[in-house]
Structure formats: C-alpha cells, structure tokens
Design an enzyme around this catalytic site. Structure first.
Site, PDB file in Angstrom:
ATOM      1  N   HIS A   8       1.528   4.911  -2.472  1.00  0.00           N
ATOM      2  CA  HIS A   8       1.055   5.734  -3.602  1.00  0.00           C
ATOM      3  C   HIS A   8       2.250   6.346  -4.326  1.00  0.00           C
ATOM      4  O   HIS A   8       3.121   6.952  -3.677  1.00  0.00           O
ATOM      5  CB  HIS A   8       0.145   6.857  -3.092  1.00  0.00           C
ATOM      6  CG  HIS A   8      -1.129   6.347  -2.485  1.00  0.00           C
ATOM      7  ND1 HIS A   8      -2.325   6.292  -3.172  1.00  0.00           N
ATOM      8  CD2 HIS A   8      -1.394   5.857  -1.245  1.00  0.00           C
ATOM      9  CE1 HIS A   8      -3.270   5.800  -2.372  1.00  0.00           C
ATOM     10  NE2 HIS A   8      -2.731   5.527  -1.205  1.00  0.00           N
ATOM     11  N   HIS A  12      -9.499   1.239  -0.571  1.00  0.00           N
ATOM     12  CA  HIS A  12      -9.393   1.881   0.738  1.00  0.00           C
ATOM     13  C   HIS A  12     -10.778   1.811   1.395  1.00  0.00           C
ATOM     14  O   HIS A  12     -11.792   2.015   0.727  1.00  0.00           O
ATOM     15  CB  HIS A  12      -9.054   3.359   0.603  1.00  0.00           C
ATOM     16  CG  HIS A  12      -7.657   3.680   0.157  1.00  0.00           C
ATOM     17  ND1 HIS A  12      -7.126   3.243  -1.011  1.00  0.00           N
ATOM     18  CD2 HIS A  12      -6.688   4.429   0.746  1.00  0.00           C
ATOM     19  CE1 HIS A  12      -5.880   3.704  -1.137  1.00  0.00           C
ATOM     20  NE2 HIS A  12      -5.595   4.435  -0.081  1.00  0.00           N
ATOM     21  N   GLU A  50     -10.776   3.905   6.645  1.00  0.00           N
ATOM     22  CA  GLU A  50      -9.693   4.851   6.955  1.00  0.00           C
ATOM     23  C   GLU A  50     -10.296   6.114   7.555  1.00  0.00           C
ATOM     24  O   GLU A  50      -9.798   6.645   8.541  1.00  0.00           O
ATOM     25  CB  GLU A  50      -8.923   5.209   5.671  1.00  0.00           C
ATOM     26  CG  GLU A  50      -7.858   6.297   5.869  1.00  0.00           C
ATOM     27  CD  GLU A  50      -7.240   6.812   4.560  1.00  0.00           C
ATOM     28  OE1 GLU A  50      -7.891   6.678   3.500  1.00  0.00           O
ATOM     29  OE2 GLU A  50      -6.121   7.354   4.621  1.00  0.00           O
ATOM     30  N   GLY A  65      -8.970   8.107  -2.465  1.00  0.00           N
ATOM     31  CA  GLY A  65      -9.654   9.390  -2.490  1.00  0.00           C
ATOM     32  C   GLY A  65     -10.598   9.536  -1.323  1.00  0.00           C
ATOM     33  O   GLY A  65     -10.402   8.941  -0.265  1.00  0.00           O
ATOM     34  N   ASP A 112       1.905   4.030   2.975  1.00  0.00           N
ATOM     35  CA  ASP A 112       0.914   4.884   2.305  1.00  0.00           C
ATOM     36  C   ASP A 112       1.575   5.950   1.417  1.00  0.00           C
ATOM     37  O   ASP A 112       1.708   5.742   0.219  1.00  0.00           O
ATOM     38  CB  ASP A 112      -0.017   5.529   3.339  1.00  0.00           C
ATOM     39  CG  ASP A 112      -1.410   5.801   2.808  1.00  0.00           C
ATOM     40  OD1 ASP A 112      -1.699   5.387   1.667  1.00  0.00           O
ATOM     41  OD2 ASP A 112      -2.222   6.421   3.532  1.00  0.00           O
ATOM     42  N   ASP A 121      -5.507   3.605  -9.270  1.00  0.00           N
ATOM     43  CA  ASP A 121      -6.522   4.110  -8.337  1.00  0.00           C
ATOM     44  C   ASP A 121      -7.571   4.859  -9.165  1.00  0.00           C
ATOM     45  O   ASP A 121      -7.343   6.000  -9.579  1.00  0.00           O
ATOM     46  CB  ASP A 121      -5.816   5.032  -7.329  1.00  0.00           C
ATOM     47  CG  ASP A 121      -6.783   5.732  -6.385  1.00  0.00           C
ATOM     48  OD1 ASP A 121      -8.014   5.567  -6.555  1.00  0.00           O
ATOM     49  OD2 ASP A 121      -6.310   6.448  -5.495  1.00  0.00           O
ATOM     50  N   HIS A 129       0.868  -1.185   0.000  1.00  0.00           N
ATOM     51  CA  HIS A 129       0.000   0.000   0.000  1.00  0.00           C
ATOM     52  C   HIS A 129       0.903   1.232   0.000  1.00  0.00           C
ATOM     53  O   HIS A 129       1.362   1.705   1.048  1.00  0.00           O
ATOM     54  CB  HIS A 129      -0.933   0.014   1.218  1.00  0.00           C
ATOM     55  CG  HIS A 129      -1.985   1.076   1.135  1.00  0.00           C
ATOM     56  ND1 HIS A 129      -3.344   0.812   1.106  1.00  0.00           N
ATOM     57  CD2 HIS A 129      -1.894   2.425   1.034  1.00  0.00           C
ATOM     58  CE1 HIS A 129      -4.020   1.946   1.013  1.00  0.00           C
ATOM     59  NE2 HIS A 129      -3.142   2.954   0.964  1.00  0.00           N
TER      60      HIS A 129
END
Ligand code: ADE
Ligand code: ZN
Length: 348
Positions: free
Chosen positions: A28, A209, A212, A182, A291, A150, A26
């Site tokens: 980005h 996701h 969260e 998002g 992340d 994503d 995970h």
C-alpha cells in the site's frame, strides 16, 4: 545443524535473495510512508494527534491488535496527514528507498483515494502526482511501478463505484486495475459485484483482499462473485480443504503478508502458527509480500528471511516463491521470462 552453520546459511541466502530480481504485488502506497515523512507532514501542516509528540511515537501507535484498529489509525493519522495533492509527492522518496533497499524491480502498489477525496483533494491532480511519481521511480530508482486503485469496502458501494468512475474518467498508464481493501467485516465482497463487473468490462485488472479478517466464506465470495484475479492475504482459506483445492486447481494467487497478519492477529499471532506453509503444501499459489512495510516495521527481504529463520520455508522453497511473485504479477510474459532467466543465472 550447528547454530553457526545456520547463521552462515541465512547470510548466504540473504545475499542471494537480495540480488534476485524481485516483484512485490501487495503493497500500500500510504503504508510505505516513513516516520520521517509523517513527522514532516505533522509539522508542516500543524497537526495534533493524541499520543504523538515525537517521531518515535508514530510507529509505536501502530502496535495494533486487530485490523479495525489498524484501519482507524491508517485513515485518521496516516492518510489524514496529507493535506494537499502535492503532499503525496513526498511518498515517492520513501518508496524509492524501499524498492532499492529490497532490490524490487517491479511493484504493484495500492492507492486508496476515498479518504483523500473526502478531505477535498482532487482525483485528477492526485493522478498527476502518481504519474510523475512512477516516472521518478523509474528514472531515479530503476524500478517499475503500477497502481491498483483500492476502491475500498469501508465506505459502501456508492463510494466504491464513484471511485471506479474516477479511475475510468482519468485513465493514466500507471493505473492498471482496482483493488478492494479496508474493513472486511463491514464490507462483504458480494456488495461490490457491480463495481468489479464494470472494472473488468473496462479492461482493468481486479484484485481483492479477503480471508484476512474473515473466514473462508469471504474468500469463496471473492472468487465466486467478484472473480478477482488474485486474493489479498486469503489466509483463512486454510480452514477449508475444498477451498484450498479450488484455489490450487485454478492457480489463483494469494498475496500473503505474514508480518501484517501477526499484527492484525485474526488467523495467527506467532509466525510458527502462520498458515502460509500449510497453504503452500496444499499447492495453493502463495506469494510473499509486506502489505504496509513502514507501519509494520518490515520489508519484503525481512518477510523472506523471517520465513527462513523460523524454518518455515527452505532456501529452495523461497527461491520458488520469488518466481511465484514474478509469475503472479500483471506483467507481460516476455518480461517475466527475462526476470526469471536473469535470476536463474544468479542461483545456478
Ligand atoms: N489498507 C492498508 N492495509 C490494509 C490491510 N492490511 N487490509 C485492508 N486494507 C488495508
Ligand atoms: Zn493489504
């Protein structure tokens, strides 16, 4: 235990953990960008952002208090600084250094095209850059990377479906699936059922996701309606015993990112209150990730050591968590076995 002994234990563990084959699942792409690179883009593209007059201001800007604030900066500063497809190539040096500094041998990396497409960048050309980037990472940094596109919950169903259609129209080997990142508050999982059904029918992996920034109901919707193979974060599951039992029974991995959660503050503001240990103790299949490491000033190694230093996990538990990250990756079983066998030689 005496303080000096604990420090020595932490040093020993850090050495062992560093040397292990690690995977990160995970992560980005744009969250890996170093302040140096953003600063280079700001100057090259002659950009002006409120409150950013030096390189140091960039990380200070990311001292955010919730996910919505974070996403605003992510889209309107970080992503907005990439003005051409070629600008994206700058990310791979940052990624290579990150993977090397953490001895990560395999990573699954989110790439969120929505903002870039709105800015006029071409999807096919971006895929060329990403494909070349994956090659550079393999050849220069000896790590393998795959991408999860994503499709984004921030801009609605039509945008997400159009992103999926682009993925399908430009299939390249490094792209193995889709993710849903998002705004969790503004884009409920249920809205994206058709996107996930179509992606799965086309043989793509699907992750999302959830939990969260919203409660356990968001995780339930993600497993029940989207049938995501893994849950990004998923930490609000701790509030629902039935959900924890379900996740444990189905062995659905949670991609937990502790430091990120402390920044966005929805379910923990200090590491001592983070739900990761309770989820682990309830036999939920937790994995550890970073992340957006550069924006949250963290790294995979930092996440493991944070959990050790605050006595949330023992050395043995952390070694098990490294294996969980390998098992939860979308890698062939033989490859996972090899990585774990090599690790056992180091730890035995
Ligand atoms: N995009 C980048 N980081 C994210 C996060 N933590 N949650 C949702 N979307 C993201
Ligand atoms: Zn994320």
């Amino acid at each position: 235990m005496a303080y000096e002994d604990f420090v020595k234990q932490a040093d020993d563990l850090q050495n062992i953990l560093f040397n292990l084959n690690k995977t990160e699942i995970h992560l980005h792409l744009e969250g890996l960008v170093s302040p140096d690179t953003i600063w280079e883009l700001i100057q090259k593209n002659n950009l002006h952002y409120d409150g950013i007059t030096t390189k140091e201001d960039i990380v200070c800007k990311f001292n955010i208090k919730n996910l919505e604030q974070f996403l605003d900066l992510y889209i309107n500063i970080i992503q907005s600084s990439f003005k051409s497809e070629a600008d994206l190539a700058l990310l791979f040096k940052d990624m290579g250094s990150y993977l090397q500094e953490n001895h990560i041998v395999y990573a699954e990396v989110f790439f969120a095209p929505s903002k870039f497409l709105k800015m006029g960048l071409d999807y096919g050309l971006m895929m060329d850059i990403l494909t070349e980037g994956a090659k550079i990472i393999q050849e220069t940094y000896h790590a393998e990377i795959k991408f999860l596109v994503d499709v984004s919950r921030t801009f609605g169903l039509e945008n997400a479906m159009s992103n999926l259609d682009l993925v399908l129209a430009h299939r390249v080997p490094p792209v193995i699936g889709i993710g849903l990142g998002g705004s969790e508050q503004n884009g409920p999982a249920k809205d994206f059922v058709t996107v996930f059904d179509k992606a799965r029918a086309e043989g793509l992996h699907t992750v999302a996701h959830a939990g969260e920034d919203m409660g356990p109901e968001s995780v339930w919707d993600t497993v029940n309606y989207l049938h995501a193979e893994r849950i990004g974060h998923g930490i609000s599951s701790v509030l629902d015993e039935k959900l924890m039992d379900y996740l444990a029974e189905k062995r659905i991995p949670l991609e937990v990112c502790p430091t990120s959660n402390l920044f966005t503050q929805a379910y923990a503001s200090v590491i001592e209150d983070h739900p990761v240990k309770k989820l682990f103790d309830k036999h939920v299949n937790v994995t550890i990730n970073s992340d957006d490491p550069s924006l949250f000033s963290t790294s995979l190694m930092n996440e493991y050591m944070l959990l050790f230093k605050h006595q949330i996990f023992t050395k043995e538990e952390l070694l098990l968590l490294v294996e969980r990250n390998i098992d939860a990756a979308f890698l062939p079983e033989e490859k996972k076995k090899k990585l774990k066998e090599e690790n056992r030689i180091i730890t035995s």
